[in-house]
Write a protein that holds these residues in place. Structure first.
Motif, PDB file in Angstrom:
ATOM      1  N   VAL A 109     -33.051  44.578  42.305  1.00  0.00           N
ATOM      2  CA  VAL A 109     -32.415  45.898  42.916  1.00  0.00           C
ATOM      3  C   VAL A 109     -33.615  46.802  43.464  1.00  0.00           C
ATOM      4  O   VAL A 109     -33.357  46.946  44.671  1.00  0.00           O
ATOM      5  CB  VAL A 109     -31.379  46.524  42.118  1.00  0.00           C
ATOM      6  CG1 VAL A 109     -30.818  47.938  42.740  1.00  0.00           C
ATOM      7  CG2 VAL A 109     -30.351  45.684  41.675  1.00  0.00           C
ATOM      8  N   VAL A 110     -34.533  47.207  42.680  1.00  0.00           N
ATOM      9  CA  VAL A 110     -35.642  47.883  43.106  1.00  0.00           C
ATOM     10  C   VAL A 110     -36.445  47.227  44.386  1.00  0.00           C
ATOM     11  O   VAL A 110     -36.640  47.769  45.504  1.00  0.00           O
ATOM     12  CB  VAL A 110     -36.835  48.078  42.195  1.00  0.00           C
ATOM     13  CG1 VAL A 110     -38.013  48.783  42.713  1.00  0.00           C
ATOM     14  CG2 VAL A 110     -35.879  48.985  41.047  1.00  0.00           C
ATOM     15  N   ASP A 111     -36.423  45.833  44.305  1.00  0.00           N
ATOM     16  CA  ASP A 111     -37.398  45.098  45.274  1.00  0.00           C
ATOM     17  C   ASP A 111     -36.406  45.021  46.781  1.00  0.00           C
ATOM     18  O   ASP A 111     -36.722  44.931  47.903  1.00  0.00           O
ATOM     19  CB  ASP A 111     -37.370  43.648  45.064  1.00  0.00           C
ATOM     20  CG  ASP A 111     -38.266  42.788  45.874  1.00  0.00           C
ATOM     21  OD1 ASP A 111     -39.494  43.269  46.261  1.00  0.00           O
ATOM     22  OD2 ASP A 111     -38.172  41.798  46.511  1.00  0.00           O
ATOM     23  N   LEU A 112     -35.134  45.547  46.657  1.00  0.00           N
ATOM     24  CA  LEU A 112     -34.422  45.652  47.761  1.00  0.00           C
ATOM     25  C   LEU A 112     -34.772  46.767  48.739  1.00  0.00           C
ATOM     26  O   LEU A 112     -34.785  46.891  50.056  1.00  0.00           O
ATOM     27  CB  LEU A 112     -32.771  45.837  47.879  1.00  0.00           C
ATOM     28  CG  LEU A 112     -32.064  44.612  47.243  1.00  0.00           C
ATOM     29  CD1 LEU A 112     -30.822  44.961  46.703  1.00  0.00           C
ATOM     30  CD2 LEU A 112     -32.010  43.430  47.970  1.00  0.00           C
TER      31      LEU A 112
END
Length: 148
Positions: A109-112
């Motif tokens: 999710v953070v990498d989005l």
């Protein structure tokens, strides 16, 4: 007066439960310092940091898998690895697995929104999984020792 194997195992099980908390704290504080500082992976210091983390992670996993006490007699190791301890270890590994899965989802999710390198992803997931497994195992062992 010489200590019997069961007395030695009982003494060592108490030490192991206390040391797991200490080792988890050291392990997590090292990772906090790793991620809070800028690290240059082409320098020898950067390679040393990564190598130290890999070695410490492997030793901690091996200790979790075997229960430690590598330099004790087979009898003492067997007494340290009783049915309750094996169940605590299994619970620790299961919690570590779930922590790894949830951390992977979180990083996804953070990498989005912010790119996370593959190396950092592996580092974060393994650190969380090992720490959760150690802390779970230590907590269960301490409760068992306290309950007698």
């Amino acid at each position: 007066m010489a200590e019997t194997s069961s007395e030695t195992a009982e003494r060592l099980s108490g030490k192991r439960a206390r040391m797991l908390f200490v080792l988890a704290a050291i392990f997590l504080s090292q990772q906090a310092s790793y991620f809070s500082s800028r690290h240059d992976l082409v320098s020898s210091a950067g390679h040393f940091k990564i190598a130290a983390w890999v070695v410490l992670s492997a030793v901690l996993l091996l200790m979790l898998a075997t229960g430690g006490a590598w330099f004790r007699s087979a009898e003492v190791r067997a007494l340290l690895n009783d049915e309750t301890t094996r169940e605590h270890r299994r619970t620790g590994f299961a919690n570590g697995f779930w922590a790894a899965c949830l951390t992977a989802i979180g990083i996804y999710v953070v990498d989005l929104f912010e790119p996370v390198s593959g190396r950092d992803t592996v580092h974060i997931i393994l650190t969380i999984a090992i720490a959760v497994a150690m802390l779970t195992f230590a907590r269960l062992e301490r409760h068992a020792l306290r309950d007698g």
